[in-house]
Scaffold this motif. Structure first.
Motif, PDB file in Angstrom:
ATOM      1  N   GLU A   1       0.823  -1.209   0.000  1.00 46.81           N
ATOM      2  CA  GLU A   1       0.000   0.000   0.000  1.00 46.81           C
ATOM      3  C   GLU A   1       0.857   1.258   0.000  1.00 46.81           C
ATOM      4  O   GLU A   1       0.595   2.214  -0.743  1.00 46.81           O
ATOM      5  N   ARG A   2       1.898   1.256   0.820  1.00 47.04           N
ATOM      6  CA  ARG A   2       2.772   2.437   0.899  1.00 47.04           C
ATOM      7  C   ARG A   2       3.528   2.643  -0.409  1.00 47.04           C
ATOM      8  O   ARG A   2       3.729   3.775  -0.859  1.00 47.04           O
ATOM      9  N   MET A   3       3.971   1.538  -1.045  1.00 41.79           N
ATOM     10  CA  MET A   3       4.681   1.666  -2.317  1.00 41.79           C
ATOM     11  C   MET A   3       3.750   2.193  -3.411  1.00 41.79           C
ATOM     12  O   MET A   3       4.174   2.981  -4.269  1.00 41.79           O
ATOM     13  N   LYS A   4       2.462   1.780  -3.384  1.00 41.24           N
ATOM     14  CA  LYS A   4       1.507   2.315  -4.353  1.00 41.24           C
ATOM     15  C   LYS A   4       1.321   3.819  -4.170  1.00 41.24           C
ATOM     16  O   LYS A   4       1.331   4.589  -5.139  1.00 41.24           O
ATOM     17  N   GLU A   5       1.158   4.232  -2.919  1.00 41.89           N
ATOM     18  CA  GLU A   5       0.993   5.667  -2.659  1.00 41.89           C
ATOM     19  C   GLU A   5       2.213   6.445  -3.126  1.00 41.89           C
ATOM     20  O   GLU A   5       2.088   7.500  -3.763  1.00 41.89           O
ATOM     21  N   LYS A   6       3.389   5.931  -2.830  1.00 42.57           N
ATOM     22  CA  LYS A   6       4.615   6.621  -3.250  1.00 42.57           C
ATOM     23  C   LYS A   6       4.716   6.672  -4.776  1.00 42.57           C
ATOM     24  O   LYS A   6       5.134   7.689  -5.355  1.00 42.57           O
ATOM     25  N   TYR A   7       4.345   5.561  -5.414  1.00 39.80           N
ATOM     26  CA  TYR A   7       4.422   5.516  -6.876  1.00 39.80           C
ATOM     27  C   TYR A   7       3.539   6.591  -7.500  1.00 39.80           C
ATOM     28  O   TYR A   7       3.982   7.340  -8.380  1.00 39.80           O
ATOM     29  N   TRP A   8       2.290   6.680  -7.053  1.00 41.38           N
ATOM     30  CA  TRP A   8       1.385   7.661  -7.649  1.00 41.38           C
ATOM     31  C   TRP A   8       1.791   9.087  -7.304  1.00 41.38           C
ATOM     32  O   TRP A   8       1.624  10.000  -8.124  1.00 41.38           O
ATOM     33  N   GLU A   9       2.328   9.302  -6.120  1.00 42.71           N
ATOM     34  CA  GLU A   9       2.816  10.641  -5.766  1.00 42.71           C
ATOM     35  C   GLU A   9       3.971  11.061  -6.676  1.00 42.71           C
ATOM     36  O   GLU A   9       3.993  12.184  -7.196  1.00 42.71           O
ATOM     37  N   GLU A  10       4.933  10.150  -6.872  1.00 46.89           N
ATOM     38  CA  GLU A  10       6.067  10.487  -7.730  1.00 46.89           C
ATOM     39  C   GLU A  10       5.626  10.678  -9.174  1.00 46.89           C
ATOM     40  O   GLU A  10       6.111  11.567  -9.872  1.00 46.89           O
ATOM     41  N   LYS A  11       4.695   9.820  -9.608  1.00 47.53           N
ATOM     42  CA  LYS A  11       4.224   9.960 -10.979  1.00 47.53           C
ATOM     43  C   LYS A  11       3.582  11.323 -11.191  1.00 47.53           C
ATOM     44  O   LYS A  11       3.867  12.011 -12.185  1.00 47.53           O
ATOM     45  N   GLU A  12       2.720  11.727 -10.273  1.00 47.09           N
ATOM     46  CA  GLU A  12       2.055  13.028 -10.395  1.00 47.09           C
ATOM     47  C   GLU A  12       3.066  14.164 -10.351  1.00 47.09           C
ATOM     48  O   GLU A  12       2.991  15.115 -11.126  1.00 47.09           O
ATOM     49  N   GLN A  13       4.042  14.028  -9.461  1.00 47.54           N
ATOM     50  CA  GLN A  13       5.052  15.082  -9.315  1.00 47.54           C
ATOM     51  C   GLN A  13       5.876  15.240 -10.598  1.00 47.54           C
ATOM     52  O   GLN A  13       6.016  16.334 -11.140  1.00 47.54           O
ATOM     53  N   TYR A  14       6.412  14.114 -11.109  1.00 48.06           N
ATOM     54  CA  TYR A  14       7.268  14.198 -12.293  1.00 48.06           C
ATOM     55  C   TYR A  14       6.465  14.536 -13.540  1.00 48.06           C
ATOM     56  O   TYR A  14       6.955  15.215 -14.437  1.00 48.06           O
ATOM     57  N   TRP A  15       5.199  14.054 -13.605  1.00 47.53           N
ATOM     58  CA  TRP A  15       4.388  14.392 -14.759  1.00 47.53           C
ATOM     59  C   TRP A  15       4.099  15.883 -14.806  1.00 47.53           C
ATOM     60  O   TRP A  15       4.096  16.503 -15.860  1.00 47.53           O
ATOM     61  N   ASN A  16       3.853  16.476 -13.638  1.00 47.73           N
ATOM     62  CA  ASN A  16       3.652  17.929 -13.589  1.00 47.73           C
ATOM     63  C   ASN A  16       4.904  18.675 -14.030  1.00 47.73           C
ATOM     64  O   ASN A  16       4.829  19.692 -14.715  1.00 47.73           O
ATOM     65  N   MET A  17       6.061  18.140 -13.647  1.00 50.05           N
ATOM     66  CA  MET A  17       7.311  18.776 -14.084  1.00 50.05           C
ATOM     67  C   MET A  17       7.443  18.726 -15.596  1.00 50.05           C
ATOM     68  O   MET A  17       7.843  19.698 -16.243  1.00 50.05           O
ATOM     69  N   LEU A  18       7.106  17.569 -16.193  1.00 56.10           N
ATOM     70  CA  LEU A  18       7.172  17.453 -17.649  1.00 56.10           C
ATOM     71  C   LEU A  18       6.208  18.418 -18.330  1.00 56.10           C
ATOM     72  O   LEU A  18       6.533  19.061 -19.321  1.00 56.10           O
TER      73      LEU A  18
END
Length: 582
Positions: free
Chosen positions: A309-326
């Motif tokens: 569960e924690r790895m899923k939350e981290k994955y989606w947080e990082e994805k949203e963060q890096y996608w916003n940067m792109l």
């Protein structure tokens, strides 16, 4: 007062300047002696070298703890409290005085006496640096000579009247202190004072390791001391977990598990790895815990579920963060392109205005000729040609391809590579979630970017080879998704294309499984044999797959209502030779 010789120490004279009080004290090992001293040269002027009163603090030593100036212990143990005495010492006893004096001077200045020294004895450091940093001490070192010490004994402390550090304790004292520190640490843990408890546990561990270092490795005492260290180390790691010092926990538990395999050590290290997002290491340690103690299997399952569960939350947080940067970088690049286009359009408009002034005379003639053409077209009565439905579909597909190409051209090389990486991570995550259609779509999109980039580089260059290395795992993952979706013919085609440029046993294995599912017996057996040659460790899996292949073929023949002889004739021919079709 008369001068008297200390008979047990030749080369020493004592002269009492002021008598002390009471009887001669008892000086057992560990006794703390506090005194003032003054060092004089044995010359006519009696030059003062050192004076503790000028430093503002008395000196102190501990009897029997290997003080460098051994003669000082003998001088002080011959005095009463309050006594002032003058000692003349021969050069035999004063050789190490420059080292002692240098250390005391640095301490009086608030500095570390060992600062700047290398790991060697004091004399070795002096020879290495050729100087103590004080000219008068260097002179005494170059010319050893008798010295005069005037000492005043201020206080004699009982060995149990102060907190003794580990280097001052004997072996029995250290072993007796360890249980006390252990109990103090447990009491502090109950009060949730984890920092103070950790210091108690650490002090106890250091005492045991000091004692253990003097034992022979492999002896009974050495092993018993190691077992005593284990619970203290585990308690220390638990305190560090509570204080969120996770890397400290990983370091200590790893060192502990190299010598002692214990369930608690693996569990605490797994918790620390999970806290710092080391998923692979955490899962490995949790599985080890379940293997060593089956009763903890339920706890391990709960921890693994929480970790997922924690790895899923981290994955989606990082994805949203890096996608916003792109998106930000893409938006900035688009703004720059739009600004450049506006500037170019303004320049073009200015040029067009100048041309319109010149060509204004010709505009009337052009309009007249265009009207004549329209009239002629109207008189001819020609009908418009409408495209067919197939042509419309082709045009729409071409339009979609052109739109995709325009989107790709809008991004630079680095943005595309980042997108490929993100799409690959998305696809891997979706495979774990068993969402194979979505995962295959991600991998196809990533392969589209790789194809686009490869079309823009030289086929014989390093960039092409690098992109081929990127293509390989994407194609294998896409093939795996297609296998799960039972798209076996597409798997065969994809891996056949892949094996033209890469000799990869995974691609061969996946194509063999697809052939087996399609009941292509000869192709499947050939690919399984190749897999077994490339990696002999896969032989059990190959045998299992061949068994499944045989069952599928028998089911197919049973569905076709064919017996053994009919299938044999189809495969080998009536004469016994293999037919051309086979």
């Amino acid at each position: 007062m008369e001068e008297t010789y200390l008979l047990s120490y030749p080369g020493v004279k004592k002269k009492i300047l002021a008598g002390g009080k009471g009887p001669l004290p008892h000086f057992p090992p560990g006794t703390k002696v506090i005194f003032h001293f003054q060092t004089l040269l044995d010359n006519f002027e009696r030059t003062v070298v050192d004076d503790s009163r000028l430093a503002g603090r008395p000196a102190e030593i501990f009897v029997g703890k290997m003080f460098k100036m051994e003669i000082w212990e003998s001088l002080l143990t011959s005095m009463r409290v309050g006594e002032v005495a003058e000692f003349w010492c021969d050069a035999v006893h004063t050789g190490l005085y420059p080292i002692v004096s240098k250390g005391m001077r640095l301490i009086a200045q608030g500095k570390d006496p060992l600062e700047g020294q290398k790991h060697m004895c004091g004399m070795g450091n002096l020879f290495h640096y050729h100087s103590t940093g004080f000219p008068e001490l260097d002179e005494i070192m170059r010319n050893p000579q008798p010295l005069i010490f005037i000492m005043e004994l201020l206080q004699v402390g009982d060995p149990l009247s102060y907190h003794r550090e580990s280097w001052m304790m004997e072996k029995d004292e250290k072993l007796q202190t360890v249980p006390v520190l252990h109990m103090q640490g447990n009491a502090l843990v109950r009060q949730k004072q984890f920092r103070e408890a950790a210091s108690k546990y650490k002090e106890a561990v250091l005492l045991l390791k000091t004692v253990q270092s003097r034992e022979m490795p492999g002896d009974v005492d050495y092993i018993n001391l190691g077992r005593m260290i284990v619970p203290l180390e585990l308690n220390y790691c638990q305190c560090m977990l509570e204080l969120e010092e996770y890397y400290e926990v990983i370091e200590h538990t790893t060192e502990l598990l190299e010598k002692h395999k214990c369930v608690k050590g693996y569990y605490k290290r797994a918790k620390a790895h999970a806290a710092v997002w080391n998923e692979k290491e955490a899962r490995r340690d949790f599985s080890t815990v379940a293997q060593l103690d089956i009763s903890l299997a339920a706890l391990v399952r709960r921890e693994l579920k929480e970790l997922s569960e924690r790895m899923k939350e981290k994955y989606w947080e990082e994805k949203e963060q890096y996608w916003n940067m792109l998106e930000k970088t893409e938006g900035a690049s688009k703004q720059e392109e739009e600004e450049q286009q506006d500037e170019e359009e303004q320049k073009d408009e200015g040029a067009k205005k100048k041309e319109s002034d010149i060509e204004s005379g010709k505009a009337g003639e052009k309009t007249g000729s265009s009207e004549m053409r329209r009239v002629e077209e109207g008189e001819s009565g020609a009908e418009e040609v409408r495209p067919s439905e197939g042509a419309k579909e082709e045009e729409s597909s071409r339009a979609e391809e052109l739109q995709a190409c325009e989107e790709m051209e809008g991004k630079d090389w680095q943005q595309m590579l980042r997108l490929v990486m993100f799409l690959q991570n998305d696809g891997n995550f979706l495979i774990k979630e068993q969402r194979f259609p979505d995962a295959s779509a991600k991998f196809k999109e990533a392969l589209g970017y790789v194809d686009f980039l490869q079309n823009k580089v030289d086929q014989h260059g390093e960039d092409w080879e690098s992109l081929e290395k990127v293509r390989l795992p994407l194609s294998l993952n896409l093939s795996q998704c297609m296998l799960e979706l039972k798209q076996h013919q597409e798997v065969v085609e994809l891996n056949s294309r892949l094996l033209k440029t890469h000799r990869n046993f995974k691609a061969t294995y996946q194509r063999a499984r697809a052939h087996a599912a399609l009941c292509n017996e000869d192709e499947a057996r050939r690919d399984f044999a190749t897999v077994e040659k490339l990696d002999p460790n896969l032989k059990p899996f190959v045998q299992k797959e061949l068994k499944i292949l045989g069952e599928n073929i028998r089911k197919m023949h049973a569905g076709q209502k064919k017996n053994y002889w009919e299938t044999t004739k189809e495969k080998w021919g009536p004469v016994g030779s293999r037919t051309k079709d086979a």
